[in-house]
Design a protein around this motif. Structure first.
Motif, PDB file in Angstrom:
ATOM      1  N   THR A  50       0.799  -1.230   0.000  1.00  0.00           N
ATOM      2  CA  THR A  50       0.000   0.000   0.000  1.00  0.00           C
ATOM      3  C   THR A  50       0.832   1.281   0.000  1.00  0.00           C
ATOM      4  OG1 THR A  50      -0.384  -0.253   2.380  1.00  0.00           O
ATOM      5  CG2 THR A  50      -2.141  -0.977   0.900  1.00  0.00           C
ATOM      6  N   PRO A  51       1.984   1.364   0.710  1.00  0.00           N
ATOM      7  CA  PRO A  51       2.771   2.587   0.575  1.00  0.00           C
ATOM      8  C   PRO A  51       3.315   2.766  -0.848  1.00  0.00           C
ATOM      9  CG  PRO A  51       3.555   1.328   2.456  1.00  0.00           C
ATOM     10  CD  PRO A  51       2.546   0.491   1.741  1.00  0.00           C
ATOM     11  N   ILE A  52       3.625   1.659  -1.501  1.00  0.00           N
ATOM     12  CA  ILE A  52       4.116   1.733  -2.880  1.00  0.00           C
ATOM     13  C   ILE A  52       2.994   2.217  -3.798  1.00  0.00           C
ATOM     14  CG2 ILE A  52       5.014   0.378  -4.812  1.00  0.00           C
ATOM     15  CD1 ILE A  52       6.464  -1.357  -2.692  1.00  0.00           C
ATOM     16  N   ILE A  53       1.776   1.725  -3.556  1.00  0.00           N
ATOM     17  CA  ILE A  53       0.630   2.201  -4.341  1.00  0.00           C
ATOM     18  C   ILE A  53       0.430   3.699  -4.102  1.00  0.00           C
ATOM     19  CG2 ILE A  53      -1.885   2.066  -4.598  1.00  0.00           C
ATOM     20  CD1 ILE A  53      -1.600  -0.971  -3.951  1.00  0.00           C
ATOM     21  N   GLY A  54       0.491   4.109  -2.834  1.00  0.00           N
ATOM     22  CA  GLY A  54       0.357   5.531  -2.512  1.00  0.00           C
ATOM     23  C   GLY A  54       1.447   6.361  -3.171  1.00  0.00           C
ATOM     24  N   TRP A  55       2.656   5.837  -3.143  1.00  0.00           N
ATOM     25  CA  TRP A  55       3.790   6.508  -3.782  1.00  0.00           C
ATOM     26  C   TRP A  55       3.520   6.664  -5.278  1.00  0.00           C
ATOM     27  CZ3 TRP A  55       8.628   8.317  -2.363  1.00  0.00           C
ATOM     28  CH2 TRP A  55       9.574   8.439  -3.379  1.00  0.00           C
ATOM     29  N   ILE A 133      11.504   4.113  -1.273  1.00  0.00           N
ATOM     30  CA  ILE A 133      10.171   3.609  -0.964  1.00  0.00           C
ATOM     31  C   ILE A 133      10.142   2.090  -0.841  1.00  0.00           C
ATOM     32  CG2 ILE A 133       9.387   3.518  -3.364  1.00  0.00           C
ATOM     33  CD1 ILE A 133       7.280   4.477  -0.261  1.00  0.00           C
ATOM     34  N   VAL A 134      10.959   1.400  -1.622  1.00  0.00           N
ATOM     35  CA  VAL A 134      10.967  -0.065  -1.556  1.00  0.00           C
ATOM     36  C   VAL A 134      11.483  -0.514  -0.195  1.00  0.00           C
ATOM     37  CG1 VAL A 134      11.939  -2.170  -2.553  1.00  0.00           C
ATOM     38  CG2 VAL A 134      11.171  -0.323  -4.054  1.00  0.00           C
ATOM     39  N   HIS A 135      12.574   0.076   0.256  1.00  0.00           N
ATOM     40  CA  HIS A 135      13.121  -0.274   1.570  1.00  0.00           C
ATOM     41  C   HIS A 135      12.125   0.059   2.680  1.00  0.00           C
ATOM     42  CE1 HIS A 135      15.474   0.662   5.247  1.00  0.00           C
ATOM     43  NE2 HIS A 135      16.037  -0.483   4.941  1.00  0.00           N
ATOM     44  N   THR A 136      11.528   1.226   2.606  1.00  0.00           N
ATOM     45  CA  THR A 136      10.554   1.652   3.612  1.00  0.00           C
ATOM     46  C   THR A 136       9.344   0.730   3.617  1.00  0.00           C
ATOM     47  OG1 THR A 136      11.278   3.947   3.362  1.00  0.00           O
ATOM     48  CG2 THR A 136       9.141   3.590   4.410  1.00  0.00           C
ATOM     49  N   ALA A 137       8.825   0.402   2.425  1.00  0.00           N
ATOM     50  CA  ALA A 137       7.657  -0.477   2.331  1.00  0.00           C
ATOM     51  C   ALA A 137       7.968  -1.876   2.847  1.00  0.00           C
ATOM     52  CB  ALA A 137       7.169  -0.542   0.881  1.00  0.00           C
ATOM     53  N   MET A 138       9.156  -2.382   2.549  1.00  0.00           N
ATOM     54  CA  MET A 138       9.543  -3.713   3.041  1.00  0.00           C
ATOM     55  C   MET A 138       9.642  -3.720   4.568  1.00  0.00           C
ATOM     56  SD  MET A 138       9.647  -5.621   0.416  1.00  0.00           S
ATOM     57  CE  MET A 138      10.493  -7.063   0.946  1.00  0.00           C
ATOM     58  N   THR A 139      10.172  -2.638   5.140  1.00  0.00           N
ATOM     59  CA  THR A 139      10.262  -2.538   6.596  1.00  0.00           C
ATOM     60  C   THR A 139       8.866  -2.495   7.221  1.00  0.00           C
ATOM     61  OG1 THR A 139      12.343  -1.320   6.374  1.00  0.00           O
ATOM     62  CG2 THR A 139      11.230  -1.190   8.508  1.00  0.00           C
ATOM     63  N   ILE A 140       7.982  -1.710   6.617  1.00  0.00           N
ATOM     64  CA  ILE A 140       6.596  -1.624   7.110  1.00  0.00           C
ATOM     65  C   ILE A 140       5.916  -2.989   7.007  1.00  0.00           C
ATOM     66  CG2 ILE A 140       4.314  -0.641   6.614  1.00  0.00           C
ATOM     67  CD1 ILE A 140       5.819   1.943   5.740  1.00  0.00           C
ATOM     68  N   GLY A 141       6.073  -3.656   5.881  1.00  0.00           N
ATOM     69  CA  GLY A 141       5.452  -4.969   5.688  1.00  0.00           C
ATOM     70  C   GLY A 141       5.986  -6.011   6.653  1.00  0.00           C
ATOM     71  N   LEU A 142       7.298  -6.032   6.851  1.00  0.00           N
ATOM     72  CA  LEU A 142       7.899  -7.001   7.772  1.00  0.00           C
ATOM     73  C   LEU A 142       7.440  -6.755   9.204  1.00  0.00           C
ATOM     74  CD1 LEU A 142       9.847  -9.362   8.158  1.00  0.00           C
ATOM     75  CD2 LEU A 142      11.697  -7.696   8.415  1.00  0.00           C
ATOM     76  N   MET A 143       7.427  -5.499   9.611  1.00  0.00           N
ATOM     77  CA  MET A 143       6.982  -5.178  10.970  1.00  0.00           C
ATOM     78  C   MET A 143       5.517  -5.581  11.151  1.00  0.00           C
ATOM     79  SD  MET A 143       7.686  -4.006  13.975  1.00  0.00           S
ATOM     80  CE  MET A 143       9.170  -3.031  13.865  1.00  0.00           C
ATOM     81  N   THR A 144       4.686  -5.303  10.149  1.00  0.00           N
ATOM     82  CA  THR A 144       3.270  -5.656  10.246  1.00  0.00           C
ATOM     83  C   THR A 144       3.096  -7.165  10.290  1.00  0.00           C
ATOM     84  OG1 THR A 144       2.661  -3.631   9.104  1.00  0.00           O
ATOM     85  CG2 THR A 144       1.009  -5.380   9.156  1.00  0.00           C
ATOM     86  N   MET A 145       3.876  -7.894   9.492  1.00  0.00           N
ATOM     87  CA  MET A 145       3.796  -9.350   9.515  1.00  0.00           C
ATOM     88  C   MET A 145       4.137  -9.888  10.916  1.00  0.00           C
ATOM     89  SD  MET A 145       5.671 -12.169   7.123  1.00  0.00           S
ATOM     90  CE  MET A 145       7.216 -12.248   7.991  1.00  0.00           C
ATOM     91  N   ILE A 146       5.178  -9.349  11.504  1.00  0.00           N
ATOM     92  CA  ILE A 146       5.581  -9.779  12.850  1.00  0.00           C
ATOM     93  C   ILE A 146       4.484  -9.443  13.866  1.00  0.00           C
ATOM     94  CG2 ILE A 146       7.213  -9.322  14.735  1.00  0.00           C
ATOM     95  CD1 ILE A 146       9.352  -8.925  12.484  1.00  0.00           C
TER      96      ILE A 146
END
Length: 193
Positions: A50-55, A133-146
């Motif tokens: 979703t952040p990538i879509i927003g971006w 944005i890719v690094h930020t989105a991956m961090t957001i996704g990983l944190m949310t998954m955890i």
């Protein structure tokens, strides 16, 4: 944006998913670890894209997304919460022992979308900054998954303690999160210059 700022942002964006995952875990009958990981993955994946879509939406549509994202999130969470409460009320006491052991993919996807619309709005804002944005989105996704995985595990143990009330409480929490998102955005709108 620094690593710590990205981590704090990811943690903040994962809190809604964490709360919803607790509810999701509480209404299941002893969800297996595979179901717990599946839920975490779905929430994390959607929160990452979703952040990538927003971006990608960028400046052209940002005013429309920001204007309506809170209403969409509120509606999705309200409908999901009301449905959980309704199903719990209409289920007879002798049927409460036959709780499902997994959620439908559509239920998880809609819940994940509802809790990740704020990440899309963040992506819109990040489009104007010098951010990977890719690094930020991956961090957001990983944190949310955890966080969603931990939430499901907590819900797995809370559910049996609450019994049939877990679904009603879970539905009320979803509706409460929806109202919270709505009120936060309306309050920001009211006090905007």
């Amino acid at each position: 944006m620094s690593f710590y700022a990205t981590l704090i942002l990811a943690l903040a964006l994962s809190m809604d998913a964490f709360a919803v995952a607790i509810c999701k875990g509480a209404v299941l009958h002893k969800p297996r670890f595979r179901e717990i990981l599946r839920t975490g993955f779905i929430f994390g994946f959607i929160e990452a894209i979703t952040p990538i879509i927003g971006w990608g939406i960028g400046i052209l549509a940002s005013q429309y997304v920001v204007r309506w994202d809170h209403w969409i999130a509120f509606t999705l969470l309200f409908v999901l919460g009301a449905r959980m409460i309704w199903q719990s009320i209409k289920t007879k006491d002798d049927e409460c022992c036959t709780k499902p052991s997994s959620h439908s993919s559509s239920s998880l996807i809609f819940s994940a979308i509802a809790t990740s619309l704020d990440a899309m709005a963040i992506g819109l804002g990040l489009a104007f900054l010098q951010v990977d944005i890719v690094h930020t989105a991956m961090t957001i996704g990983l944190m949310t998954m955890i966080m969603a995985t931990i939430g499901m595990m907590i819900g797995r143990y809370v559910g049996p303690l609450l019994g049939k009330k877990a679904e009603i409480i879970g539905g009320m929490v979803l509706i409460g999160i929806g109202f919270n998102i709505l009120f936060e955005h309306l309050e920001l709108f009211m006090y905007a210059p």
